[in-house]
Design a protein around this motif. Structure first.
Motif, PDB file in Angstrom:
ATOM      1  N   GLU A 149     -29.196  47.800 -56.842  1.00 35.91           N
ATOM      2  CA  GLU A 149     -29.068  47.204 -58.162  1.00 35.91           C
ATOM      3  C   GLU A 149     -28.347  45.864 -58.126  1.00 35.91           C
ATOM      4  O   GLU A 149     -28.756  44.899 -58.788  1.00 35.91           O
ATOM      5  N   ASP A 150     -27.282  45.756 -57.363  1.00 37.70           N
ATOM      6  CA  ASP A 150     -26.518  44.511 -57.351  1.00 37.70           C
ATOM      7  C   ASP A 150     -27.350  43.352 -56.820  1.00 37.70           C
ATOM      8  O   ASP A 150     -27.250  42.225 -57.319  1.00 37.70           O
ATOM      9  N   ALA A 151     -28.192  43.621 -55.839  1.00 38.56           N
ATOM     10  CA  ALA A 151     -29.044  42.558 -55.296  1.00 38.56           C
ATOM     11  C   ALA A 151     -30.019  42.053 -56.352  1.00 38.56           C
ATOM     12  O   ALA A 151     -30.248  40.835 -56.482  1.00 38.56           O
ATOM     13  N   TYR A 152     -30.590  42.973 -57.122  1.00 38.35           N
ATOM     14  CA  TYR A 152     -31.520  42.562 -58.172  1.00 38.35           C
ATOM     15  C   TYR A 152     -30.805  41.835 -59.311  1.00 38.35           C
ATOM     16  O   TYR A 152     -31.345  40.894 -59.898  1.00 38.35           O
ATOM     17  N   ARG A 153     -29.584  42.264 -59.623  1.00 35.82           N
ATOM     18  CA  ARG A 153     -28.841  41.612 -60.703  1.00 35.82           C
ATOM     19  C   ARG A 153     -28.406  40.195 -60.338  1.00 35.82           C
ATOM     20  O   ARG A 153     -28.294  39.340 -61.216  1.00 35.82           O
ATOM     21  N   THR A 154     -28.162  39.951 -59.064  1.00 36.52           N
ATOM     22  CA  THR A 154     -27.603  38.654 -58.657  1.00 36.52           C
ATOM     23  C   THR A 154     -28.643  37.691 -58.102  1.00 36.52           C
ATOM     24  O   THR A 154     -28.308  36.537 -57.820  1.00 36.52           O
ATOM     25  N   MET A 155     -29.885  38.105 -57.938  1.00 37.23           N
ATOM     26  CA  MET A 155     -30.882  37.162 -57.440  1.00 37.23           C
ATOM     27  C   MET A 155     -31.236  36.154 -58.528  1.00 37.23           C
ATOM     28  O   MET A 155     -31.072  36.436 -59.725  1.00 37.23           O
ATOM     29  N   GLU A 191     -31.843  35.108 -67.544  1.00 39.38           N
ATOM     30  CA  GLU A 191     -30.768  35.960 -67.044  1.00 39.38           C
ATOM     31  C   GLU A 191     -30.462  37.124 -67.986  1.00 39.38           C
ATOM     32  O   GLU A 191     -30.160  38.232 -67.537  1.00 39.38           O
ATOM     33  N   GLN A 194     -33.173  39.664 -67.498  1.00 38.80           N
ATOM     34  CA  GLN A 194     -32.973  40.298 -66.196  1.00 38.80           C
ATOM     35  C   GLN A 194     -31.919  41.398 -66.297  1.00 38.80           C
ATOM     36  O   GLN A 194     -32.099  42.511 -65.785  1.00 38.80           O
ATOM     37  N   ALA A 195     -30.827  41.097 -66.993  1.00 39.64           N
ATOM     38  CA  ALA A 195     -29.765  42.094 -67.175  1.00 39.64           C
ATOM     39  C   ALA A 195     -30.264  43.279 -67.999  1.00 39.64           C
ATOM     40  O   ALA A 195     -29.964  44.442 -67.686  1.00 39.64           O
TER      41      ALA A 195
END
Length: 283
Positions: A149-155, A191, A194-195
């Motif tokens: 999840e963190d990778a998808y949130r920060t890309m 963004e 995305q969130a």
């Protein structure tokens, strides 16, 4: 307020406060009530070609799930299936409906069943379209997003957009035109979108349907299971299993249709629903 359907636009003008946030909704037509519940990663736009047919005989209630489309979940509210089912129960009370028919697609199927079986809302009939009920039903893509999840949130947002755009096109069997794809992707843009996407991905779990599955054999209301014969997200065999688990349920396949069966073959979906709903007269 009941409104007509504009061919060139789709939108839900009503705003309804619920315990989990604010719901965008709209009411069409006259007649026995039918509530349409979309799934993920869609919004009420999924129903735009079905509503005009159903309104020939029914009052049709359409809404965006919390966190989807134009509905907003309140801070700290996870848009889980359990939360959406509770929200649907609140909406049914708000609309003053007694035993409406409920139609659910994808996780919307789990939501309407949970509304009936767990929230104890009486229903006249149930229609389950490519429904996420029998678990585990998360797709490998959803599981990958949950795991990382963190990778998808920060890309970067534009890269994320490319990924979900490609994913969306696998929901249909027929090619999806650019205008339709843009409409489906609009709630997930930038963004903020995305969130929102990842908020609902992290909240969606088949654990919310386990207690529903345990009670499927208690369903006594007329039930229809519709499945796109070319669904690549939830195999048509799952529809066979779901039908077998519900006493007296009937089943139909929608030809030339993938998971978003209302996009691929809205004519057959709408008329199957209209025929089913008309075959269960009210007493």
């Amino acid at each position: 307020m009941r409104t007509s359907i504009e061919a060139e636009h789709w939108g839900l003008p009503d705003r309804i406060r619920v315990s989990g946030g604010e719901v965008a909704a709209r009411t069409f037509g006259e007649g026995p009530p039918v509530v349409l519940v979309h799934g993920t990663p869609a919004w009420s736009y999924l129903w735009r070609k079905v509503v005009p047919v159903l309104t020939r005989q029914h009052t049709v209630y359409v809404w965006d799930l919390l966190g989807f489309g134009d509905s907003r979940a309140a801070p700290g509210i996870a848009p889980s299936i359990a939360q959406q089912a509770h929200t649907l129960a609140e909406l049914i009370e708000h609309w003053g409906l007694h035993a409406p028919s409920l139609v659910g697609h994808d996780i919307g199927g789990g939501i309407v069943l949970r509304t009936h079986l767990i929230e104890r809302i009486p229903v006249h009939s149930l229609a389950l379209l490519d429904a996420a009920v029998l678990g585990p039903w998360n797709t490998p893509f959803t599981e990958h997003q949950q795991r990382y999840e963190d990778a998808y949130r920060t890309m970067p947002a534009h890269i994320f957009s490319d990924i979900i755009s490609a994913r969306l096109h696998t929901a249909v069997h027929q090619p999806m035109d650019d205008a339709t794809a843009t409409a489906y992707l609009a709630p997930w843009a930038g963004e903020t979108g995305q969130a929102r996407w990842l908020d609902q991905v992290s909240a969606v779990t088949f654990s919310d349907t386990i207690d529903v599955v345990d009670q499927l054999d208690r369903i006594s209301t007329p039930t229809l299971v519709l499945w796109g014969e070319n669904d690549e997200w939830l195999a048509p065999a799952t529809g066979d299993e779901l039908t077998a688990a519900i006493p007296g349920a009937c089943q139909a396949a929608i030809v030339q249709a993938g998971h978003f069966l209302t996009e691929d073959n809205p004519h057959d979906v709408a008329h199957a629903l209209l025929q089913f709903l008309g075959s269960t007269p009210r007493t």
